[in-house]
Design a protein around this motif. Sequence first.
Motif, PDB file in Angstrom:
ATOM      1  N   SER A  42       1.390 122.271  33.745  1.00 41.45           N
ATOM      2  CA  SER A  42       0.396 123.547  34.418  1.00 41.45           C
ATOM      3  C   SER A  42       0.785 124.538  34.494  1.00 41.45           C
ATOM      4  O   SER A  42      -0.153 125.469  34.027  1.00 41.45           O
ATOM      5  N   VAL A  43       1.908 124.775  34.367  1.00 48.39           N
ATOM      6  CA  VAL A  43       2.520 125.927  34.801  1.00 48.39           C
ATOM      7  C   VAL A  43       2.651 127.216  33.563  1.00 48.39           C
ATOM      8  O   VAL A  43       2.463 128.233  33.126  1.00 48.39           O
ATOM      9  N   ALA A  44       2.832 126.409  33.009  1.00 52.56           N
ATOM     10  CA  ALA A  44       3.545 127.075  31.405  1.00 52.56           C
ATOM     11  C   ALA A  44       2.154 127.297  29.994  1.00 52.56           C
ATOM     12  O   ALA A  44       1.605 128.145  29.803  1.00 52.56           O
ATOM     13  N   ALA A  45       0.025 126.215  31.090  1.00 54.14           N
ATOM     14  CA  ALA A  45      -0.495 126.135  30.882  1.00 54.14           C
ATOM     15  C   ALA A  45      -1.164 127.512  30.860  1.00 54.14           C
ATOM     16  O   ALA A  45      -2.239 128.261  29.794  1.00 54.14           O
ATOM     17  N   ASP A  46      -0.816 127.827  32.717  1.00 50.13           N
ATOM     18  CA  ASP A  46      -1.406 128.514  32.662  1.00 50.13           C
ATOM     19  C   ASP A  46      -0.867 130.458  32.200  1.00 50.13           C
ATOM     20  O   ASP A  46      -1.287 131.097  31.599  1.00 50.13           O
ATOM     21  N   GLU A  47       0.744 130.183  31.769  1.00 49.21           N
ATOM     22  CA  GLU A  47       1.404 131.343  30.839  1.00 49.21           C
ATOM     23  C   GLU A  47       0.743 131.670  29.768  1.00 49.21           C
ATOM     24  O   GLU A  47       0.390 132.719  29.675  1.00 49.21           O
ATOM     25  N   ILE A  48       0.189 130.341  29.361  1.00 48.86           N
ATOM     26  CA  ILE A  48      -0.175 130.737  27.934  1.00 48.86           C
ATOM     27  C   ILE A  48      -1.168 131.177  27.895  1.00 48.86           C
ATOM     28  O   ILE A  48      -1.795 132.382  26.830  1.00 48.86           O
ATOM     29  N   LEU A 100      -1.254 134.897  26.465  1.00 45.69           N
ATOM     30  CA  LEU A 100      -0.920 135.002  25.280  1.00 45.69           C
ATOM     31  C   LEU A 100      -2.729 135.439  24.883  1.00 45.69           C
ATOM     32  O   LEU A 100      -2.707 135.244  23.866  1.00 45.69           O
ATOM     33  N   GLY A 101      -3.244 135.121  25.731  1.00 44.38           N
ATOM     34  CA  GLY A 101      -5.074 135.265  25.385  1.00 44.38           C
ATOM     35  C   GLY A 101      -4.974 133.792  24.349  1.00 44.38           C
ATOM     36  O   GLY A 101      -6.479 133.630  22.991  1.00 44.38           O
ATOM     37  N   GLY A 102      -4.261 132.383  24.981  1.00 45.50           N
ATOM     38  CA  GLY A 102      -4.142 131.070  24.060  1.00 45.50           C
ATOM     39  C   GLY A 102      -4.994 129.848  24.880  1.00 45.50           C
ATOM     40  O   GLY A 102      -5.443 130.756  26.052  1.00 45.50           O
ATOM     41  N   MET A 103      -5.565 128.851  23.400  1.00 46.97           N
ATOM     42  CA  MET A 103      -6.438 128.723  24.643  1.00 46.97           C
ATOM     43  C   MET A 103      -5.813 126.565  24.068  1.00 46.97           C
ATOM     44  O   MET A 103      -4.849 126.568  23.390  1.00 46.97           O
ATOM     45  N   THR A 136       8.633 130.058  30.811  1.00 48.74           N
ATOM     46  CA  THR A 136       8.340 128.873  31.413  1.00 48.74           C
ATOM     47  C   THR A 136       8.137 127.760  30.561  1.00 48.74           C
ATOM     48  O   THR A 136       8.132 126.096  30.739  1.00 48.74           O
ATOM     49  N   VAL A 137       8.857 127.764  29.160  1.00 45.85           N
ATOM     50  CA  VAL A 137       8.804 126.648  28.083  1.00 45.85           C
ATOM     51  C   VAL A 137      10.310 127.015  28.101  1.00 45.85           C
ATOM     52  O   VAL A 137      11.199 127.852  27.689  1.00 45.85           O
TER      53      VAL A 137
END
Length: 366
Positions: A24-30, A34-37, A62-63
């Motif tokens: 979840s932390v990595a998903a938040d950073e992405i 990065l403006g990723g989805m 975080t990855v």
Amino acid sequence: MARQRRDEDRLPPLFALVHPGLESVAADEITRDLGGMVRKTDRGVVIFRVPVLDESVLLLRTVEDVFLFAWGTDALTYRAVDLKSIQEWTESEVDWREMVRLHHMVHRKPKGRGTYRLVTQMIGEHVYRRMDAGKAMAKGLGGKLPPGWVPASENAGFEVWLNIRGSTAFCGVRLSERTMRHRAYKTEHMPASLRPSLAAAMVRLAGATPGQIVLDPMCGAGTLLAEQIELAKLRREGRITTWGGDLEPNALRAAVTNLQKVGPTPLAQWDATRLPLPSAAVDRVISNPPFGKQLSTPEEIGPLYQKMIRESNRVLKPGGKAVYLVSEPELLRSAIEPYGWYPERMLKVRILGQPAMIGVWQKPFA
């Protein structure tokens, strides 16, 4: 078998390998940086898309690694038939010429003869071996890479990874390099030193903002402080002040060496249970206190937590936050309870082969 296919009309998805528990932390950073989805998360894996494929994907902190998504499945049978499927998917489900082109959008095309490396990782009880899965992938790749490319055992320009975890498998082209997980600044290490990606996650969870002061009272080799400094640089939002110290002289020497590569941080030799700091002086406390097995006796951990929290409560401003990575979360909760800190978030991880918890706590405003 259920397979996840990439859309030929768009950039392929990417996937990141992360420390289990930090998805979840990595998903938040992405998403934020990065403006990723984010398309999907699984234990230790985040699948996502980005609007533009360039070197910015290498800035994720975080990855552990980032890959172009080639193919994936969540329906391996654990039987030998999987080997035939791995070979077929690698051979027919991927446009490897396009994968090479996309890889060159992040890394420059080699001037001389290209090199490649195939990596297979496998977790779980399967009737076939990791080596067998790797051979199946290699057969599927036969004749797919540019002519003249030669295999390399390390430092290859192009790497294809197959990651098998139980019934799930991901195959992809590695975009990241060694420095993503190991960091160029971290040349000095201490026993049980914190992984940089884990430290980066703790820093993000602390959520310090420009003008605030972040304290690591048991800084070890300085990884948490370095990640806080690096995050502030990436965001370019303003300066965040970092303070650190440790009881061990060897740890401080390692921290000085590591931190001089990222930015100035006042460091001191001190006892984290008796800090030479004024009350209500810091906005964030981020710490990885010793695990029980790192002390002379496991019984010391409870009293250490009590003294550590009492002092952290004194130096932390009202409304400030603390982030701790501990192996005995119940003892930490008992130490915090008298002060009324509010638990914001708890993440289960594994450290040194044992379960641990990252806890985010907020001190009351009054």
